[in-house]
Structures are given as C-alpha cells and as structure tokens.
Design an enzyme around this catalytic site. Structure first.
Site, PDB file in Angstrom:
ATOM      1  N   GLU A 240       0.856  -1.184   0.000  1.00 59.19           N
ATOM      2  CA  GLU A 240       0.000   0.000   0.000  1.00 59.19           C
ATOM      3  C   GLU A 240       0.892   1.235   0.000  1.00 59.19           C
ATOM      4  O   GLU A 240       0.654   2.177  -0.702  1.00 59.19           O
ATOM      5  CB  GLU A 240      -0.943  -0.015   1.202  1.00 59.19           C
ATOM      6  N   LYS A 363       7.967   1.668  26.560  1.00 60.11           N
ATOM      7  CA  LYS A 363       8.233   2.591  27.678  1.00 60.11           C
ATOM      8  C   LYS A 363       9.574   2.268  28.346  1.00 60.11           C
ATOM      9  O   LYS A 363       9.626   1.930  29.537  1.00 60.11           O
ATOM     10  CB  LYS A 363       7.085   2.564  28.707  1.00 60.11           C
TER      11      LYS A 363
HETATM   12  N1  COA Z   1       1.860  -0.349  25.575  1.00 60.38           N
HETATM   13  C1  COA Z   1       1.806   0.981  25.771  1.00 60.38           C
HETATM   14  N2  COA Z   1       2.140   1.884  24.825  1.00 60.38           N
HETATM   15  C2  COA Z   1       2.567   1.413  23.639  1.00 60.38           C
HETATM   16  C3  COA Z   1       2.662   0.048  23.374  1.00 60.38           C
HETATM   17  C4  COA Z   1       2.281  -0.852  24.413  1.00 60.38           C
HETATM   18  N3  COA Z   1       2.316  -2.171  24.232  1.00 60.38           N
HETATM   19  N4  COA Z   1       3.095  -0.114  22.110  1.00 60.38           N
HETATM   20  C5  COA Z   1       3.275   1.105  21.594  1.00 60.38           C
HETATM   21  N5  COA Z   1       2.967   2.028  22.524  1.00 60.38           N
HETATM   22  C6  COA Z   1       3.031   3.479  22.371  1.00 60.38           C
HETATM   23  C7  COA Z   1       4.472   3.958  22.224  1.00 60.38           C
HETATM   24  O1  COA Z   1       5.086   4.165  23.473  1.00 60.38           O
HETATM   25  C8  COA Z   1       4.252   5.258  21.461  1.00 60.38           C
HETATM   26  O2  COA Z   1       3.741   6.219  22.349  1.00 60.38           O
HETATM   27  P1  COA Z   1       4.302   7.716  22.388  1.00 60.38           P
HETATM   28  O3  COA Z   1       3.954   8.277  21.034  1.00 60.38           O
HETATM   29  O4  COA Z   1       3.557   8.346  23.502  1.00 60.38           O
HETATM   30  O5  COA Z   1       5.772   7.574  22.605  1.00 60.38           O
HETATM   31  C9  COA Z   1       3.105   4.905  20.508  1.00 60.38           C
HETATM   32  O6  COA Z   1       2.417   3.826  21.145  1.00 60.38           O
HETATM   33  C10 COA Z   1       3.545   4.480  19.108  1.00 60.38           C
HETATM   34  O7  COA Z   1       4.427   3.388  19.249  1.00 60.38           O
HETATM   35  P2  COA Z   1       5.685   3.177  18.264  1.00 60.38           P
HETATM   36  O8  COA Z   1       6.398   1.979  18.752  1.00 60.38           O
HETATM   37  O9  COA Z   1       6.447   4.459  18.146  1.00 60.38           O
HETATM   38  O10 COA Z   1       4.952   2.915  16.891  1.00 60.38           O
HETATM   39  P3  COA Z   1       5.491   2.700  15.426  1.00 60.38           P
HETATM   40  O11 COA Z   1       5.693   4.013  14.760  1.00 60.38           O
HETATM   41  O12 COA Z   1       6.594   1.725  15.341  1.00 60.38           O
HETATM   42  O13 COA Z   1       4.178   2.049  14.769  1.00 60.38           O
HETATM   43  C11 COA Z   1       2.114   0.869  15.091  1.00 60.38           C
HETATM   44  C12 COA Z   1       3.638   0.891  15.324  1.00 60.38           C
HETATM   45  C13 COA Z   1       1.616  -0.486  15.534  1.00 60.38           C
HETATM   46  C14 COA Z   1       1.452   1.968  15.922  1.00 60.38           C
HETATM   47  C15 COA Z   1       1.863   1.116  13.576  1.00 60.38           C
HETATM   48  O14 COA Z   1       2.518   0.136  12.838  1.00 60.38           O
HETATM   49  C16 COA Z   1       0.397   1.073  13.220  1.00 60.38           C
HETATM   50  O15 COA Z   1      -0.261   2.064  13.350  1.00 60.38           O
HETATM   51  N6  COA Z   1      -0.105  -0.092  12.748  1.00 60.38           N
HETATM   52  C17 COA Z   1      -1.529  -0.302  12.471  1.00 60.38           C
HETATM   53  C18 COA Z   1      -1.916  -0.267  11.065  1.00 60.38           C
HETATM   54  C19 COA Z   1      -1.073  -1.043  10.113  1.00 60.38           C
HETATM   55  O16 COA Z   1      -0.169  -1.767  10.430  1.00 60.38           O
HETATM   56  N7  COA Z   1      -1.415  -0.872   8.869  1.00 60.38           N
HETATM   57  C20 COA Z   1      -0.644  -1.392   7.776  1.00 60.38           C
HETATM   58  C21 COA Z   1       0.178  -0.308   7.225  1.00 60.38           C
HETATM   59  S1  COA Z   1      -0.812   1.188   7.010  1.00 60.38           S
END
Ligand code: COA
Length: 433
Positions: A240, A363
């Site tokens: 995508e 965290k």
């Molecule tokens: N418990 C608590 N907080 C959590 C957590 C958990 N298990 N996992 C992530 N977080 C928090 C992080 O601390 C961060 O918070 P902050 O912004 O306050 O620091 C936030 O969530 C984002 O986490 P991060 O690890 O930076 O995310 P990322 O940029 O690596 O993206 C997803 C990971 C899962 C959020 C992202 O891949 C996503 O949105 N996926 C869903 C949709 C998808 O995969 N679609 C296909 C492509 S569009």
C-alpha cells in the site's frame, strides 16, 4: 499542451483564500491523504474559523499542524474526523476533540461510493500534463472515489507532487478550482536502524525467499526488513505504501519484479511516505505504478501474487495471539489501515507469509508488549485467527494451527526474558498452560 486545457486552467486558477470561500457552515470537507494533502488550502480554511460553524472534516494520516481545527476556537467550528491517526492527531481524538473511523483500508473508496458525501474536497496534485490530467501523486488511495462524491473539487498544484503512473489521474474537467503552491512535500526519512530493528529484520529476511513479493507497513521495523532483503534476488513489490527501502531495493537491482505473478516488473502501491528522494524517484518512473486502494489492498488481488509476504507492526499481543495495533487500552494510536487486508491476502497466497512485528517491550523496557490479556479497551486490529507469524527481537512465533496452550508457550518464548516468568505465572492462572 492542448490550448483548451491551458485556457481552462487559467480560468479556474485562483488563490487559496479565494478558493476556500466556497466552504459554507454545515459542509463536509475532505482533506485527503498524508503527503497529498493541500497545506495552503488547509491553512486558508483554518483562518475562516471565526466565520464558519459546524464544518465536518475528514482526513487520513495528517502531516500538517491541526491547531486551527482543534484549538479552543476551532473545536466549535470543526467536527474533526480521521481515517488513520498520526502523532499529530492522536491527542485530538484522545482528548475528545475529534473522532476516528473504524475501517478496512481497502473498503474506504467503497464507503464513499455507497454512503458518504463531501461538499468540498481539497488535495494536492502534480502539475497538469499535455492532456489535461493531474496525478494524485503520493496519495492515490481513495481520492478518486471521494472526488466522485464531492460537489466541489479544489486542487493545489505542486511541482514537487510526483506524477505517478497507473490509475492516479483526475482530469481538469472534473476540477472546479485550481490553486498553486510549490512548497516541498513533508519528508519522513527513515530513522537510523537500531540493533533491535536489525535483529527483527534479519530474522524475517531469512524466511523471505528469492522471487517473493513484499508489502511493508508503517513503522520502523517494516522498513528495517526491507533493508535486510538486499541479498535476495528478484523481489517483487505489491504494497500500500511506497517507502525508502523499496526505492533502495529497486535502485540496487534487487526488486526487479521479474518473478511476480501479476504486474510483472512493476512495483504496485497506493500512496507514498518517505524522503524527498523517494518522491522524486517515483515521479514519471515506469517501475512504480499506483492504483486505488480498493485494488492494491483487496485481499483477493493480493493473494494472486505467489509468495506474497506482508510485514506489519503491532503494539500489543496477548498470549492467544490477538494483535492490538491501533490503540493500547482506550488510547488511540493510529487505525486499522491495511494490516488486515494484507494479513489475509498474504496468508492466502501460494507460498505466502504474514508477519506482525513488535519490540518485546515499550516505555524504556518497563512494560512487556506481550501480555497475558489485552489492556481493557484495546482494539483488536488483527484477530488471533488471522495471525500467522509474530516476531520480536527474541525470535519468531508461528501461530497457525496451534492450540491456545501452544500459542502461549510460543509467545512467552519470544517475550523479553525479564517478563517471561510473570507471563508463565499469569498463563497458568488463567488456565492457558
Ligand atoms: N503499551 C503501551 N504503549 C505502547 C505500546 C504498548 N504495548 N506499544 C506502543 N505504545 C506506544 C508507544 O510508546 C508510542 O507512544 P508515544 O507516542 O507516547 O511515545 C506509541 O504507542 C507508538 O508506538 P511506536 O512503537 O512508536 O509505533 P510505530 O511508529 O513503530 O508504529 C504501530 C507501530 C503499531 C502503531 C503502527 O505500525 C500502526 O499504526 N499499525 C496499524 C496499522 C497497520 O499496520 N497498517 C498497515 C500499514 S498502514
């Protein structure tokens, strides 16, 4: 250049301030998608917050400031809604100043076709070609479907918006108002890879065969996997999102697409997000074709690729394999996006594989992302029945065909060592093992 289209262009050309005057109180306004949003029009609309009332806003992957829409004055004016949140918009929704739509990305064009209407749509497009067509560039996704359901269409022409081949075009006869702004598009160069990213990328790369076709999702880990594939042959791209690691794979002769089953020798996607180099690279590049998301993300299309490999990120997994990727508890993070579309499509492809990746902790190592049960209020993005491989820096768990007991044991084995004892105790307490 056809004189008819240049004359029409001049007739429709105006300033952003003039263009947004067509928005009235009570209207629905579509701002479009990520890097293909129209920043000058958005800014000009924000300035009208003292005159307007109850204007509905829809957008996806917001990359510009939203203060005008959600500030104390804006709240009373704009009813803010997002198909997929970003770091800019998470708190808008989490603080109660906006809302988000549950969605399958592949279905969004259909939501417009069947149910939704816009009074005004405003997006960025490439300069017009000799035949009167603009390209939706970095944001093809659902733009055509939404445009078809918009009473007025405003485009902000930007020479930095790439002209992308495929099914990406809107004709000047379907545009009501034209503005121009040639500011650079927002760039998101991939962050430097951590050792954890490299560990996860390397393990997944070991399971990707030569000739496989890949999709990489949002987040640092999927990009790391892309870079770990440089030793492979004839990788295909059906995704995508076009990201920087894909550009590198094409440039280095790794992603040739020669063994793809459909769209051979072409990289297929529906939007782009990355560096300024990436936006330049996909401009008029015959290797890259973009199509509406109803096509690229349709699981029935995805599964036609043999050896289709989907790599997406998740935020929390319980010991049965339920994956929470768009929220943790009631705190919204993002959206479903294409995660389910690709999990289904890749698993169903001949020789295909679907990976969901996460760091073992969040965290600063204080909490485990693998948990006995989900944090109450969490949204399950990919149900446990759809999940195949889950990957952390400690290994890979394969869940298909596994009992709840086997799943729990597999997932504990890839959790951070500091949390394995706790997970085992909890798994026993809730009768999983
Ligand atoms: N418990 C608590 N907080 C959590 C957590 C958990 N298990 N996992 C992530 N977080 C928090 C992080 O601390 C961060 O918070 P902050 O912004 O306050 O620091 C936030 O969530 C984002 O986490 P991060 O690890 O930076 O995310 P990322 O940029 O690596 O993206 C997803 C990971 C899962 C959020 C992202 O891949 C996503 O949105 N996926 C869903 C949709 C998808 O995969 N679609 C296909 C492509 S569009």
């Amino acid at each position: 250049m056809n004189k008819k289209w240049t004359a029409e262009y001049s007739k429709k050309l105006t300033t952003a301030e003039e263009a947004v005057k067509i928005v009235k109180s009570g209207d629905w306004v579509e701002l479009g998608f990520g890097v293909a949003m129209a920043p000058e029009l958005i800014k000009a609309l924000g300035k009208r917050r003292y005159e307007l009332k109850n204007v509905g806003i829809r957008e996806t992957l917001m990359v510009y400031p939203v203060d005008d829409y959600v500030s104390s004055e804006g709240q009373e004016v704009f009813n803010y809604n997002s198909w997929f949140l970003t770091a800019r918009t998470r708190n808008v929704v989490n603080n109660g100043n906006g809302s988000t739509y549950p969605e399958y990305f592949n279905e969004i064009p259909g939501y417009y076709t069947r149910y939704l209407e816009n009074d005004v749509m405003m997006v960025s497009v490439s300069p017009m070609d000799d035949h009167g067509y603009f390209s939706f560039g970095t944001g093809v996704s659902y733009h055509r479907a939404a445009a078809n359901k918009s009473k007025k269409m405003i485009v902000e022409v930007n020479e930095n918006q790439p002209y992308v081949y495929g099914d990406t075009f809107i004709h000047i006869s379907d545009v009501d108002i034209i503005t121009e702004n040639h500011a650079p598009l927002p760039a998101f160069p991939a962050p430097p890879l951590t050792e954890t990213d490299k560990a996860i990328g390397g393990m997944i790369a070991d399971l990707v065969e030569d000739g496989a076709t890949i999709q990489l999702g949002i987040g640092a880990i999927p990009n790391a996997v892309g870079l770990a594939l440089k030793s492979k042959d004839d990788i295909g791209i059906h995704t995508e999102m076009f990201v920087d690691s894909m550009m590198e794979l094409v440039e280095e002769g790794v992603a040739t697409g020669k063994r793809k089953s459909i769209h051979k020798e072409r990289a297929i996607g529906t939007f782009a997000g990355g560096s300024a180099d990436l936006y330049k690279y996909i401009n008029r590049n015959p290797m890259f074709e973009s199509y509406p998301v109803s096509y690229t993300n349709n699981p029935c299309v995805i599964m036609q690729n043999h050896k289709m490999v989907a790599i997406n990120a998740t935020a929390q997994v319980d010991l049965t394999g339920q994956c929470v990727s768009e929220s943790v508890g009631t705190r919204m993070l993002s959206g479903t996006g294409g995660q389910m579309d690709y999990a289904r499509g890749a698993y169903s492809s001949e020789g295909g594989k679907s990976f969901l990746c996460l760091y073992s902790t969040a965290k600063n190592g204080t909490i485990s992302k693998i948990t006995p049960t989900l944090t109450p209020g969490s949204v399950v993005t990919t149900p446990r029945t759809e999940v195949e491989y889950i990957v952390t820096e400690y290994g890979i768990a394969m869940l298909k065909g596994k009992s709840l007991k086997e799943r729990a044991n597999e997932l504990i084995a890839i959790a951070h060592p500091d949390f394995r004892g706790w997970l085992r105790e909890e798994a026993k307490r809730i009768n999983l093992i």
